[in-house]
Structures are given as C-alpha cells and as structure tokens.
Design a protein around this motif. Structure first.
Motif, short mmCIF file in Angstrom:
data_model
loop_
_atom_site.label_atom_id
_atom_site.label_comp_id
_atom_site.label_asym_id
_atom_site.label_seq_id
_atom_site.Cartn_x
_atom_site.Cartn_y
_atom_site.Cartn_z
N SER A 13 34.46 37.03 38.81
CA SER A 13 33.59 38.20 38.69
C SER A 13 34.36 39.51 38.60
O SER A 13 33.87 40.49 38.06
N GLY A 14 35.57 39.52 39.15
CA GLY A 14 36.41 40.71 38.97
C GLY A 14 36.00 41.90 39.82
O GLY A 14 36.27 43.04 39.44
N SER A 15 35.40 41.64 40.97
CA SER A 15 35.01 42.79 41.79
C SER A 15 36.23 43.49 42.38
O SER A 15 36.23 44.71 42.57
N ASN A 16 37.29 42.73 42.66
CA ASN A 16 38.53 43.39 43.12
C ASN A 16 39.15 44.21 41.98
O ASN A 16 39.66 45.30 42.21
N GLU A 176 37.96 43.56 51.25
CA GLU A 176 39.02 43.26 50.28
C GLU A 176 39.21 44.43 49.33
O GLU A 176 40.32 44.84 49.01
C1 GRF Z 1 37.90 37.07 46.42
O1 GRF Z 1 37.33 36.71 47.64
C2 GRF Z 1 39.37 36.79 46.45
O2 GRF Z 1 39.94 37.02 47.68
C3 GRF Z 1 39.36 35.32 46.17
O3 GRF Z 1 38.39 35.16 45.16
C4 GRF Z 1 37.43 36.19 45.28
C5 GRF Z 1 37.42 36.87 43.94
O4 GRF Z 1 36.55 37.90 43.86
N1 GRF Z 1 40.66 34.82 45.88
P1 GRF Z 1 36.51 38.88 42.61
O5 GRF Z 1 36.69 38.04 41.34
O6 GRF Z 1 37.58 39.90 42.77
O7 GRF Z 1 35.13 39.45 42.67
#
Ligand code: GRF
Length: 219
Positions: A13-16, A176
């Motif tokens: 999903s790429g939320s980070n 995160e």
């Molecule tokens: C996050 O919980 C990250 O720590 C884990 O996968 C998830 C990815 O989230 N490794 P996103 O793709 O950044 O939304």
C-alpha cells in the motif's frame, strides 16, 4: 548542501512511502526520492509515487531465475541515482547477501515489532497471542540475517484488551510513519555513522535504540 538521494522499495500500500513523501514536502527531510521500485505491479504505492512524478519501476521476480538475478535487476535501477539511502518500506522479499553487502550501512528497513521480538511475519498476531501489553515498530539497518540489523529507533504502542490484528496494526503503522522519517533524517544529516559495524549517533556508540513514546523521542 545537496538534497539527499533516496530510493524506496515497496510491495504494497505504500503508506510509509506516503509518509516519507509528506516529510519531504513539509521540509522535514531535505531529500528527493529518485526511484520507487516494487516487486508487485499491483502495489498501490506505485500510483502514489507516479502522482508525485517520482519515477516508478516494477521488477517482477517471476521473470528472474534466482534471487541474485532479481536483485541485480534492482541494482541496475538503483545505482545510477547514487542513493544516499535505500529504504525498504513494506518490501516483502528477502534480499541476497550481495545486495545487502552492496548497500551496507545505507540500507534501512522498518519492521512492525519491537525487535528482537517477532522477526518475520504475523507480528501483530503474535503480540496479541502472547498478551503483550506493549507492541511497536523498529527502524533498523539491514544486515545479512533477517530483521536483525542494528536498530535506530523504536516506537511503542499499548496493546488494548479489545485489539484485533487490524486495530493493532493501524496503531503501529501510525507510529511507523513518524519514526521512519526521523531515522531517515538522522541518516541524511550524517548524524548516524558506523564505526566497525557499531552504530553511532553523533559520533557516540548507540548502544540501545532511541525510543519514541507518547509523542516524545527519548535519547
Ligand atoms: C508496515 O507495517 C511495514 O512495517 C511492514 O509492512 C507494512 C507496510 O506498510 N514491513 P506500507 O506498505 O508502508 O503501508
């Protein structure tokens, strides 16, 4: 000072990734994302990057005969942009030793647990099953062993009595998004270094991770 050059690897999903884009936009990070690479063509994060005019690449592991050749294909995209940091943001492939060695000390990951607890998958379920009172996330440099490299920052969240995996994952993900940009900032500002593989912050050994708790960073 030149903007730091970043490459972000995603699978979902790429939320980070979005949080890092936002941190650049709001000037928390003096950086530019030069490439977003996904091993999944359907990763939502690709659209998000494209909207921001960030070059996107899909490297489909099914097209490669080995982990090494898949990683080589990624390296051919990554190396020309000379990244200061390669950021794993929900990237769900195990990397080869060659890849890890090539980007040693500039390859960073975020993992949804308080490492060394719960390496690998299903971390939220394990925290619930074990009736942990506290759970969280860790930002760490990548070493040869999965989820085992030196940890820079951890964020903690409470585990509530009525939590399920979805509610707990959401609470962790929220943190995160904050700690990843903090760690990236410390890296690109040169505050983090390595001395014989010992992680250092401001030229002093960082013997235990920084802790992000109740919206405060504890050194
Ligand atoms: C996050 O919980 C990250 O720590 C884990 O996968 C998830 C990815 O989230 N490794 P996103 O793709 O950044 O939304």
């Amino acid at each position: 000072m030149e903007k730091a050059s970043l490459v972000v690897l995603i699978s979902g999903s790429g939320s980070n990734l979005k949080a890092i884009i936002d941190a650049i936009k709001n000037k928390q990070l003096y950086a530019e994302i030069k490439a977003v690479i996904s091993n999944q063509a359907t990763a939502k994060g690709l659209a998000l990057a494209a909207e921001e005019n960030i070059p996107t690449y899909v490297v489909d592991y099914k097209k490669y005969q080995s982990r090494e050749s898949f990683d080589q294909a990624m390296m051919q995209i990554i190396d020309p942009v000379k990244p200061d940091l390669v950021i794993l943001a929900g990237f769900m492939r195990i990397l080869s030793n060659d890849f890890i060695e090539h980007y040693q000390h500039r390859l960073i990951n975020i993992h949804p647990s308080l490492l060394p607890k719960y390496k690998g998958l299903n971390t939220h379920q394990q925290a619930i099953d074990n009736q942990d009172k506290v759970h969280g996330a860790s930002v760490h440099y990548v070493s040869y062993e999965l989820d085992s490299g030196p940890v820079v920052i951890q964020a903690t969240v409470p585990v509530l009595a009525n939590d399920n995996v979805a509610t707990l994952a959401e609470r962790v993900l929220n943190e995160e998004h904050k700690i990843y940009s903090m760690a990236i900032k410390m890296h690109i500002e040169g505050r983090i270094s390595f001395n014989n593989n010992q992680l250092q912050l401001d030229n002093k050994p960082l013997t235990k991770p920084l802790l992000w708790q109740d919206d405060t960073l504890i050194y």
